[in-house]
Design an enzyme around this catalytic site. Structure first.
Site, PDB file in Angstrom:
ATOM      1  N   GLY A   1      -1.297 -18.987 -12.255  1.00 34.20           N
ATOM      2  CA  GLY A   1      -0.101 -18.609 -12.995  1.00 34.20           C
ATOM      3  C   GLY A   1       0.284 -17.156 -12.889  1.00 34.20           C
TER       4      GLY A   1
ATOM      5  N   ALA B   1       3.578 -12.256  -8.592  1.00 35.57           N
ATOM      6  CA  ALA B   1       3.439 -11.205  -7.596  1.00 35.57           C
ATOM      7  C   ALA B   1       3.697  -9.845  -8.246  1.00 35.57           C
ATOM      8  CB  ALA B   1       4.440 -11.440  -6.462  1.00 35.57           C
ATOM      9  N   PRO B   2       2.980  -8.755  -7.873  1.00 34.10           N
ATOM     10  CA  PRO B   2       2.009  -8.776  -6.778  1.00 34.10           C
ATOM     11  C   PRO B   2       0.577  -9.102  -7.201  1.00 34.10           C
ATOM     12  CG  PRO B   2       2.329  -6.535  -7.494  1.00 34.10           C
ATOM     13  CD  PRO B   2       3.220  -7.381  -8.366  1.00 34.10           C
ATOM     14  N   ASN B   3       0.340  -9.472  -8.482  1.00 33.51           N
ATOM     15  CA  ASN B   3      -1.029  -9.793  -8.912  1.00 33.51           C
ATOM     16  C   ASN B   3      -1.419 -11.194  -8.484  1.00 33.51           C
ATOM     17  OD1 ASN B   3      -1.593  -7.355 -10.045  1.00 33.51           O
ATOM     18  ND2 ASN B   3      -1.148  -7.966 -12.139  1.00 33.51           N
ATOM     19  N   VAL B   4      -1.449 -11.442  -7.202  1.00 34.62           N
ATOM     20  CA  VAL B   4      -1.772 -12.761  -6.677  1.00 34.62           C
ATOM     21  C   VAL B   4      -2.776 -12.618  -5.540  1.00 34.62           C
ATOM     22  CG1 VAL B   4       0.408 -13.857  -7.326  1.00 34.62           C
ATOM     23  CG2 VAL B   4       0.241 -12.647  -5.163  1.00 34.62           C
ATOM     24  N   VAL B   5      -3.279 -13.758  -5.092  1.00 36.02           N
ATOM     25  CA  VAL B   5      -4.253 -13.785  -4.005  1.00 36.02           C
ATOM     26  C   VAL B   5      -3.601 -14.385  -2.770  1.00 36.02           C
ATOM     27  CG1 VAL B   5      -6.524 -14.591  -3.262  1.00 36.02           C
ATOM     28  CG2 VAL B   5      -6.125 -14.045  -5.680  1.00 36.02           C
TER      29      VAL B   5
ATOM     30  N   LYS C   1      -6.749  -9.968  -2.890  1.00 45.93           N
ATOM     31  CA  LYS C   1      -6.176  -9.845  -4.231  1.00 45.93           C
ATOM     32  C   LYS C   1      -5.403  -8.533  -4.305  1.00 45.93           C
ATOM     33  CE  LYS C   1      -5.967 -10.505  -8.856  1.00 45.93           C
ATOM     34  NZ  LYS C   1      -5.445 -11.671  -9.563  1.00 45.93           N
TER      35      LYS C   1
ATOM     36  N   ASP D   1     -11.128 -13.855 -17.969  1.00 37.43           N
ATOM     37  CA  ASP D   1     -10.265 -15.025 -17.789  1.00 37.43           C
ATOM     38  C   ASP D   1     -10.940 -16.124 -16.987  1.00 37.43           C
ATOM     39  OD1 ASP D   1      -7.954 -16.122 -18.633  1.00 37.43           O
ATOM     40  OD2 ASP D   1      -6.649 -15.141 -17.191  1.00 37.43           O
TER      41      ASP D   1
END
Length: 487
Positions: A59, A62-66, A80, A174
């Site tokens: 959930g 972007a940009p906090n994605v893999v 990451k 998390d």
């Protein structure tokens, strides 16, 4: 894939094969230095952080994605990418990245590098090709995950937490089903990314995932908070549904194991095993953190539940293809390499000619008026090598192709794969493997180079790695056919 045997194009501070669990256990804190990648390397690996390469499913935006990516040496990686506001102080980011990088265990998807260039903050980890627990548990349309595999996930996850705690990393941010990944053998591993906070203000949990009661009161997490999150994961494993933390305690109160589970999953657990999991979940979800079990006691409780399935490989329990299973839909060249039929490989390379070298404008030969003496000499050597290659005079072909490569005026991935085959024909498999990697260095998603690398690995007796490389080549070739323009 067989990236652990890659011989070229690694970052300067090369480390042991991180997919080899026996090697992981032997790397000491003092001997390991986390490699640094440049932003240019990671952009190239992820195709400019292409949205289609996003693989995270928790959930985050972007940009906090893999992202999935491939390095020049053919290694698949997970990248990451953090917002700058998460780590405005580069010193803090580097300190935490290096601390997490010291963790090396077969129960983790281990960190293998970082990038801290300008305002960019990125972590690089081992790529896990068989997706997440979330995908397999909540979004699998057929073949629900077997009870034995769910028990294994619980145990391996608890073992990962014990290891992290023993190495001074008792916090995990998390924890949820999307943080549990499956490697090439189908074994569950805990993502290393959750060992670092993703924002400077201490907000460590997403709004809809496994936050413990004490976090809602104080905004802080403690080691016992991780056990609470583990309890919600146990409920996920039991029910096959995502358990919202606010409903977790209500879900287990006054409800038996059989009432909790979906009817289609009842047969996957014995009543005793299911009751024990429910008991552990209930303990983990205690409101008072002091009453929750520690990770080591969870391992002690979960280990006896493995029983007769302990020796069954995870890929069997997961119903997923294994790297020892021959890939389907191989091209004629792929088939020849899988059989190590050198004569057939020679025929296929002859038929292909130098088509790969002229696929893009940059790879075309220079026009006549741009030729220099070294260029003319290189092309003459290549022409002589091609004549020897056609005549199956492989020793002479090696000499001519080597002269072409050493002149250095022109580059040709086709010459590298042709010399690779010549080396195989003359029982020089190690040199052949190097040439296949050199070809990948010129074009790191070229199926032909993967196939020749697989042949070299097979010649060296590394059948498992060869099968994995064949799968990569077949996947890339299928993607190339899919994306080819229609006529």
């Amino acid at each position: 894939m067989g990236a652990g045997f890659s011989l070229c194009f690694r970052p300067s501070n090369t480390i042991a094969n991180l997919n080899d669990s026996s090697e992981l256990e032997n790397i000491s804190k003092e001997s390991y230095s986390l490699p640094e990648f440049s932003l240019k390397q990671l952009k190239a690996a992820t195709e400019g952080f292409l949205p289609e390469n996003i693989i995270s499913d928790d959930g985050e935006k972007a940009p906090n994605v893999v992202y999935r990516g491939m390095l020049e040496d053919g290694r698949w990686i997970a990248v990451k990418r953090f917002q700058y506001s998460a780590w405005p102080e580069s010193v803090q980011f580097l300190a935490e990245a290096r601390a997490v990088g010291q963790l090396r265990n077969k129960r983790l998807a281990n960190l293998i590098g970082y990038c801290c260039e300008g305002n960019n903050r990125l972590l690089v980890a081992e790529f896990m090709p068989n997706q997440t627990l979330s995908k397999h548990l909540f979004h699998r349309e057929s073949y629900p995950m077997k009870g034995a595999m769910r028990l294994r996930v619980a145990l391996h996850l608890a073992q990962a937490l014990v290891y992290c705690s023993s190495k001074g990393q008792p916090l995990y941010y998390d924890l949820n089903a999307s943080k549990v990944l499956f490697d090439q053998n189908g074994n569950p591993r805990l993502s290393c990314f959750g060992l670092m906070k993703s924002s400077k203000d201490g907000k460590s949990y997403s709004s809809n995932l496994a936050y413990p009661p004490e976090y809602t009161r104080t905004g802080r997490v403690i080691p016992e908070s991780l056990v609470y999150s583990f309890g919600t994961l146990l409920l996920d494993l039991l029910s096959g549904r995502h358990t919202h933390p606010s409903h977790a305690v209500d879900l287990i109160c006054d409800k038996s194991f059989l009432m909790l589970m979906e009817s289609c999953f009842v047969d996957h657990f014995s009543k005793d095993d299911g009751t024990e999991l429910l008991r552990l979940a209930s303990q983990c979800l205690q409101f008072d953190p002091c009453k929750r079990p520690n990770p080591k006691s969870l391992v002690n409780a979960l280990a006896p539940l493995q029983k007769e399935t302990e020796q069954v490989p995870s890929f069997v329990l997961m119903d997923i293809p294994h790297r020892n299973v021959a890939p389907k839909h191989l091209s004629p060249l792929g088939e020849a390499c899988s059989r190590l039929d050198l004569t057939a490989i020679h025929k296929q390379l002859e038929m292909a000619g130098y088509k790969a070298d002229v696929e893009s404008e940059a790879d075309k030969e220079p026009s006549f008026d741009m030729w220099t003496d070294p260029m003319r000499e290189a092309l003459h050597s290549r022409k002589q090598g091609d004549a020897a290659f056609r005549a199956k005079d492989f020793c002479s072909a090696i000499g001519c192709y080597t002269k072409f490569i050493n002149i250095g005026s022109l580059e040709s991935r086709t010459v590298f794969v042709r010399r690779c085959l010549c080396y195989l024909m003359t029982d020089r498999a190690e040199e052949a493997l190097k040439d296949s990697m050199n070809a990948l260095g010129l074009h790191h998603v070229w199926p032909t180079a993967f196939y020749l690398q697989a042949a070299a690995l097979k010649f060296l007796g590394m059948d498992n790695d060869a099968q994995e490389i064949l799968k990569e080549g077949a996947s890339l070739e299928a993607m190339k056919i899919k994306n080819a323009p229609s006529v």
